[in-house]
Design an enzyme around this catalytic site. Structure first.
Site, PDB file in Angstrom:
ATOM      1  N   ASP A  65      -9.002  22.125   7.650  1.00 19.17           N
ATOM      2  CA  ASP A  65      -8.633  23.514   7.394  1.00 19.17           C
ATOM      3  C   ASP A  65      -7.248  23.816   7.980  1.00 19.17           C
ATOM      4  O   ASP A  65      -6.947  23.401   9.107  1.00 19.17           O
ATOM      5  CB  ASP A  65      -9.692  24.411   8.057  1.00 19.17           C
ATOM      6  N   GLU A  78      -6.062  20.644   3.685  1.00 19.80           N
ATOM      7  CA  GLU A  78      -5.834  21.948   3.055  1.00 19.80           C
ATOM      8  C   GLU A  78      -4.448  22.360   3.550  1.00 19.80           C
ATOM      9  O   GLU A  78      -4.308  22.934   4.629  1.00 19.80           O
ATOM     10  CB  GLU A  78      -6.883  22.980   3.503  1.00 19.80           C
TER      11      GLU A  78
END
Ligand code: NOJ
Length: 522
Positions: free
Chosen positions: A197, A256
């Site tokens: 993330d 990401e």
């Protein structure tokens, strides 16, 4: 070729996938119950969004314990059983690691607050003194408002997202050691990869300089900012690659990462760094042949320079669903189906976001009182946020909650009755049937690079090897072109594809897969 070079990976947003215990929120038991759907669909792997202990200020992207499962989603034994079930069914499993920030309820942050300025506990986060009464710099939170919150002793801490998500200090070796251990914890449990993330955010520019502009969140993925895509992040991935490689099997790291260009994104994919990075430039392309051609070419060129495959994505839990992005209604669905065939024909790996295989649109009329995304509150109730793409999956039946569970945490539109898995499964024209057929045929595609065929301005056509062609008509009028072979699969009814023996008329907003070389001109 390694599995991740061409894998189709299905994103499970746990709280909205399937509810195993009947509390209205999806959970790991629900995922286990529905693994059959993923096998039937024909994907290779699933990525499961965070299911760790969390106060759920941001749907679980605010983690209070990286090694424990939140009771809302199950327990560690359930997670281990899910990994084992998936493996038995031939599915690989990717879990989500959230290293840019913890929850404000993480023991480290609780300690940092009480330990006070200058303490070792504060060194794990980014605490600074303000400038008079103002925050240390002009950085803005991605969710709106300043990226700094003041604590009672006067210092400020950085949170690029919600105040409940304090940013960690990745210049501190203790943070590196902790996350190396978290990675090993999940790799030891057999996961095949980790999705990272905010992989572009962990290192901030030296001295935390001002960004010098407002409206910073709108620049995400298109401009340089002093807190994103700094060169220093790559050291972290070199460290993590060694950990991934120290495990048997091919365990992958997936970024990401919102980088300002395809070239900057490709840096995350250098041979000693990560395996995949979502191609968000592809998501940003509008429905036009020119925009898609440009982004496909730039993406393929950039990854070729580092020897990596591309990772294509059309939707996820942060983005307006592509049926709606491409115009909504029947037109949006038609284009989304064409986009699916285009994407699945490209060389590389593809992520499918739960529900896109059903052609789900964004839900744009959720009542204010059910909105749970922190963006809604942080933007002063001007940005409705991301709940519209997180509405629970309709599985079966004629009315909500459509087999999701006994109820659903966000209301589903009543007209989703025709979009349920059960309604679409037997219908050969359904979006679900299209995805199933495409995923089955995709396994047979030549593992060859893409070669463009020259066409009119609204059409993209490319070959893979000698026996396969994909055509896409982005225009709103039919286009006639030389017939590329025999039709294999079409995004809209085959009867819409007209033409004579040597030519074909491509219907508007449609894609097709063709096999065999075109007949040679006599
Ligand atoms: C990206 C995640 O996909 C998103 O849902 C989350 O809000 C932010 N990172 C912050 O963790």
């Amino acid at each position: 070729m390694s599995w991740w070079h061409s894998a189709v990976i299905y994103q499970v947003y746990v709280r909205s996938f399937a509810d195993g215990n009947g509390d209205g929120v999806g959970d790991l038991a629900g995922v286990r119950d529905r693994l059959g759907h993923l096998v039937d669909l024909g994907v290779d792997a699933l990525w499961i969004t965070p299911f760790y202990t969390s106060p759920m200020a941001d749907g679980g992207y605010d983690v209070a314990d990286y090694r424990a499962v939140d009771p809302l989603f199950g327990d560690l034994a359930e997670a281990e059983a899910l990994i084992a079930d998936a493996h038995r069914l031939g599915l690989r499993v990717i879990v989500d690691i959230v290293p840019n920030h913890t929850s404000a309820q993480h023991p480290w942050f609780v300690e940092a607050l009480s330990a006070g300025p200058g303490s070792r506990a504060r060194e794990r986060y980014i605490f600074r003194d303000g400038v008079g009464d103002r925050p240390p710099n002009d950085w803005e939170s991605v969710f709106g408002g300043p990226a700094w919150t003041r604590v009672p002793d006067g210092q400020w801490y950085l949170h690029l997202f919600d105040p409940a998500q304090p940013d960690l200090n990745w210049r501190n070796p203790e943070v590196h050691a902790e996350f190396a251990d978290v990675l090993r914890f999940w790799l030891d449990r057999g996961v095949d990869g980790v999705r990272i993330d905010v992989a572009h955010g962990m290192v901030k520019a030296d001295g935390l300089p001002d960004a010098g502009r407002t409206g910073q969140s709108a620049l995400l993925g298109s401009a340089e900012l002093p807190y994103f895509d700094q060169d220093g992040v790559h050291e972290i991935y070199r460290e993590w690659r060694k950990i991934l490689d120290s495990y048997p099997g091919e365990r992958i790291g997936l970024a990401e990462a919102w980088a300002p260009s395809a070239g900057r994104l490709a840096l995350y994919l250098r041979p000693d760094e990560l395996h995949q990075a979502f191609n968000f430039h592809y998501v940003k392309a509008e429905w036009s042949a020119a925009q898609f051609r440009t982004v496909i070419e730039e993406s393929l060129d950039a990854v070729a320079r580092v020897g990596a495959p591309c990772t294509w994505v059309l939707s996820n839990h942060d983005i307006v669903r592509h049926v709606t992005r491409y115009g909504g209604g029947e037109t949006g669905l038609r284009r989304a189906r064409a986009a699916a065939l285009l994407t699945l024909a490209l060389p590389g790996s593809v992520y499918v976001y739960q529900g896109e295989e059903l052609g789900l649109p964004e839900v744009t009329d959720l009542p204010d009182e059910v909105l749970a995304d922190p963006q809604w509150r942080r933007s002063g109730y001007t940005e409705r946020g991301r709940d519209g793409c997180r509405v629970p999956i309709p599985w079966s039946g004629g009315e909500p909650p459509f087999g999701f569970g006994a109820s659903s945490w966000l209301p589903q539109p009543a007209d989703w009755a025709r979009l349920t898995v059960a309604a679409q499964r037997p219908d050969p024209e359904s979006t679900l049937s299209l995805y199933r057929a495409a995923l089955r045929l995709r396994r047979e595609l030549p593992a060859a690079p893409l070669r463009w065929a020259e066409t009119g301005p609204d059409v993209l056509a490319f070959h893979r090897g000698t026996g396969f062609t994909c055509t896409v008509n982005f225009g709103s009028a039919p286009v006639t072109m030389p017939r590329p072979g025999r039709l294999l699969l079409t995004s809209t009814a085959r009867s819409e594809f007209g033409g004579t023996g040597r030519t074909v008329t491509l219907p508007p907003d449609s894609a097709a897969w063709w096999t065999e070389p075109a007949p040679s001109p006599s």
